[in-house]
Design a protein around this motif. Structure first.
Motif, short mmCIF file in Angstrom:
data_model
loop_
_atom_site.label_atom_id
_atom_site.label_comp_id
_atom_site.label_asym_id
_atom_site.label_seq_id
_atom_site.Cartn_x
_atom_site.Cartn_y
_atom_site.Cartn_z
N PHE A 99 0.80 -1.21 0.00
CA PHE A 99 0.00 0.00 0.00
C PHE A 99 0.84 1.27 0.00
O PHE A 99 0.29 2.37 0.07
CB PHE A 99 -0.94 0.01 1.22
N ALA A 100 2.15 1.15 -0.07
CA ALA A 100 3.00 2.33 -0.06
C ALA A 100 2.95 3.10 -1.38
O ALA A 100 3.52 4.17 -1.49
CB ALA A 100 4.44 1.94 0.27
N SER A 101 2.30 2.54 -2.40
CA SER A 101 2.11 3.25 -3.66
C SER A 101 0.75 2.87 -4.22
O SER A 101 0.11 1.93 -3.76
CB SER A 101 3.21 2.89 -4.67
N GLY A 102 0.31 3.61 -5.23
CA GLY A 102 -0.98 3.33 -5.86
C GLY A 102 -0.97 2.09 -6.71
O GLY A 102 -2.00 1.74 -7.32
N LEU A 103 0.15 1.39 -6.77
CA LEU A 103 0.25 0.17 -7.57
C LEU A 103 -0.84 -0.84 -7.21
O LEU A 103 -1.30 -1.60 -8.06
CB LEU A 103 1.64 -0.45 -7.37
N PHE A 104 -1.29 -0.84 -5.96
CA PHE A 104 -2.26 -1.85 -5.54
C PHE A 104 -3.61 -1.70 -6.23
O PHE A 104 -4.44 -2.62 -6.18
CB PHE A 104 -2.42 -1.83 -4.01
N THR A 105 -3.88 -0.56 -6.89
CA THR A 105 -5.14 -0.37 -7.59
C THR A 105 -5.05 -0.70 -9.08
O THR A 105 -6.03 -0.52 -9.81
CB THR A 105 -5.63 1.08 -7.46
N ARG A 106 -3.93 -1.18 -9.54
CA ARG A 106 -3.72 -1.38 -10.98
C ARG A 106 -4.11 -2.78 -11.46
O ARG A 106 -3.70 -3.19 -12.54
CB ARG A 106 -2.25 -1.12 -11.34
N PHE A 107 -4.93 -3.48 -10.69
CA PHE A 107 -5.25 -4.87 -11.00
C PHE A 107 -6.75 -5.08 -11.02
O PHE A 107 -7.52 -4.37 -10.37
CB PHE A 107 -4.60 -5.80 -9.96
N ASP A 108 -7.17 -6.10 -11.77
CA ASP A 108 -8.57 -6.50 -11.76
C ASP A 108 -8.89 -7.30 -10.51
O ASP A 108 -10.00 -7.23 -10.00
CB ASP A 108 -8.88 -7.35 -13.01
N LEU A 109 -7.91 -8.07 -10.03
CA LEU A 109 -8.13 -8.91 -8.86
C LEU A 109 -6.85 -8.95 -8.02
O LEU A 109 -5.75 -9.13 -8.55
CB LEU A 109 -8.49 -10.34 -9.28
N THR A 110 -7.02 -8.77 -6.72
CA THR A 110 -5.92 -8.93 -5.79
C THR A 110 -6.13 -10.24 -5.05
O THR A 110 -7.16 -10.45 -4.40
CB THR A 110 -5.86 -7.77 -4.79
N CYS A 111 -5.16 -11.14 -5.18
CA CYS A 111 -5.26 -12.47 -4.59
C CYS A 111 -4.33 -12.55 -3.38
O CYS A 111 -3.11 -12.42 -3.53
CB CYS A 111 -4.88 -13.53 -5.62
N LEU A 112 -4.92 -12.72 -2.22
CA LEU A 112 -4.13 -12.88 -1.00
C LEU A 112 -3.87 -14.35 -0.75
O LEU A 112 -4.80 -15.17 -0.70
CB LEU A 112 -4.88 -12.28 0.20
N VAL A 113 -2.60 -14.68 -0.60
CA VAL A 113 -2.21 -16.05 -0.24
C VAL A 113 -2.16 -16.11 1.28
O VAL A 113 -1.39 -15.39 1.91
CB VAL A 113 -0.86 -16.42 -0.86
N ALA A 157 -7.95 -1.79 1.70
CA ALA A 157 -8.39 -1.80 0.31
C ALA A 157 -9.84 -1.37 0.12
O ALA A 157 -10.21 -0.92 -0.97
CB ALA A 157 -8.20 -3.20 -0.27
N LYS A 158 -10.66 -1.49 1.16
CA LYS A 158 -12.10 -1.29 0.97
C LYS A 158 -12.43 0.13 0.51
O LYS A 158 -13.41 0.34 -0.22
CB LYS A 158 -12.86 -1.65 2.23
N GLU A 159 -11.62 1.10 0.90
CA GLU A 159 -11.88 2.48 0.50
C GLU A 159 -11.69 2.69 -0.99
O GLU A 159 -12.24 3.63 -1.57
CB GLU A 159 -10.95 3.42 1.29
N TYR A 160 -10.93 1.80 -1.64
CA TYR A 160 -10.56 2.01 -3.04
C TYR A 160 -11.21 1.01 -3.98
O TYR A 160 -10.82 0.90 -5.14
CB TYR A 160 -9.04 1.97 -3.18
N ASP A 161 -12.22 0.28 -3.50
CA ASP A 161 -12.99 -0.62 -4.35
C ASP A 161 -12.08 -1.64 -5.05
O ASP A 161 -12.18 -1.88 -6.26
CB ASP A 161 -13.78 0.18 -5.39
N VAL A 162 -11.18 -2.23 -4.26
CA VAL A 162 -10.26 -3.25 -4.78
C VAL A 162 -10.89 -4.64 -4.58
O VAL A 162 -11.33 -4.97 -3.48
CB VAL A 162 -8.90 -3.18 -4.05
N THR A 163 -10.96 -5.41 -5.64
CA THR A 163 -11.55 -6.75 -5.57
C THR A 163 -10.54 -7.74 -4.99
O THR A 163 -9.45 -7.89 -5.55
CB THR A 163 -12.01 -7.22 -6.96
N ILE A 164 -10.92 -8.40 -3.91
CA ILE A 164 -10.01 -9.30 -3.19
C ILE A 164 -10.57 -10.72 -3.16
O ILE A 164 -11.76 -10.92 -2.94
CB ILE A 164 -9.78 -8.79 -1.75
N ARG A 165 -9.68 -11.67 -3.38
CA ARG A 165 -9.99 -13.08 -3.18
C ARG A 165 -8.83 -13.72 -2.40
O ARG A 165 -7.72 -13.18 -2.39
CB ARG A 165 -10.21 -13.80 -4.50
#
Length: 325
Positions: A170-184, A202-210
């Motif tokens: 989260f130290a850069s906006g890179l985390f919003t550049r994806f269709d899906l963020t997959c947490l292992v 992530a919830k503030e930025y409408d990031v899709t998480i699985r």
């Protein structure tokens, strides 16, 4: 589709990234694999020797050239020097396709060959001696962020990025550049806590998480992950003789991966494919973080009004793909 792989350090996100890349490649899909972790191990996980991995040309070494290429004929960007990692594309910018030959792929991407012949690997680059004590790792991922800002990926095309561990993503906006963020996520309290922290950020930025469960040993582990991650949990990977052989440098062939783990990867791909690409949201997020970075440090660092680089009538996506002269 763009997939970010994140998780607690040691959770196995690089291993899961490599497994997903192999699964997609085995199905004939074109894949761009990007190692954006401070520990650059994705190449080895995809079968490269230490010597081959060390010979890869990092994106960070070509940042100036990449900026100049992507700027194209965009009249809102004066020169490459005034372009920062968050600079969004606009009319006249060079937009990229995942399968094409272009300057970025030519300089930075390596086709892996063999059963991974439709995979291009790029690396952001690790720390060098001159970086120690004076630079943060996020200085290395600027080229990758610009690449994603300008990439128009199509149906049945995939980008998988192995991200840095923990909430540091989260130290850069890179985390919003994806269709899906997959947490292992491992079935442990520490690993679940990273998931909870990531989801909260992530919830503030409408990031899709699985969530993909890893190192799962049985039904109790699955139940534990389901209890703490709910509907976000889409697949679970268990112990693997195939993975252990790969980690020891013995390639037994992807077809020897255990059936249960192959099924888990198929479920993950199916989940990825159900996520719609929202180019309008992608554009809004890019502009938001560009303006935020401009105010925080960019204008001062460049001596330029970076907000003036935003093209208000431009929306990223297939409809915007017009090559500059």
């Amino acid at each position: 589709m763009r997939i970010a792989m994140v998780g607690k350090g040691g959770s196995g996100k690089t291993t899961v990234s490599a497994l997903l890349i192999r699964h997609l490649s085995a199905g004939g899909r074109p894949v761009v694999a990007v190692d954006a972790d401070i520990n650059q191990h994705l190449g080895a996980a995809l079968g490269l020797s230490d010597e081959q991995a060390a010979a890869l040309s990092p994106m960070s070494a070509h940042l100036s050239t990449i900026k100049d290429y992507l700027r194209g004929d965009n009249q809102l960007i004066a020169d490459a020097e005034s372009m920062v990692k968050t600079t969004p594309p606009g009319r006249g910018s060079r937009l990229l396709r995942l399968e094409e030959e272009n300057v970025v792929h030519s300089l930075c991407a390596t086709r892996l060959g063999g059963d991974l012949e439709n995979v291009r690997l790029m690396v952001t680059g690790g720390f060098e001696e001159k970086d120690l004590g004076v630079s943060c790792y996020h200085s290395k991922v600027g080229a990758a962020e610009l690449y994603l800002n300008h990439l128009v990926d199509g149906p049945d095309e995939y980008l998988v990025m192995d991200m840095t561990a923990g909430a540091d993503a989260f130290a850069s906006g890179l985390f919003t550049r994806f269709d899906l963020t997959c947490l292992v996520v491992e079935p442990t309290r520490k690993s679940v806590s990273v998931y909870q922290q990531y989801r909260e950020y992530a919830k503030e930025y409408d990031v899709t998480i699985r969530v993909v469960g890893n190192k799962v040993t049985g039904p109790e582990d699955v139940a534990y992950l389901r209890e703490h991650t709910g509907a976000d949990l889409v697949a679970c990977l268990g112990a693997s003789h195939y993975v252990r052989a790969q980690e020891q440098g013995r390639d037994k062939g992807f077809d020897t991966l255990e059936p249960a783990n192959r099924t888990a990867l198929a479920r993950l791909q199916m989940e990825v494919d159900t996520v719609p690409q929202d180019w309008a949201k992608f554009t809004r997020q890019a502009v938001h973080f560009h303006l935020k970075n401009a105010q925080a440090w960019g204008d001062r660092a460049t001596g330029v009004d970076l907000g003036a680089q935003v093209d208000p009538d431009f929306v990223m996506g297939p409809g915007a793909f017009v090559a500059p002269s």
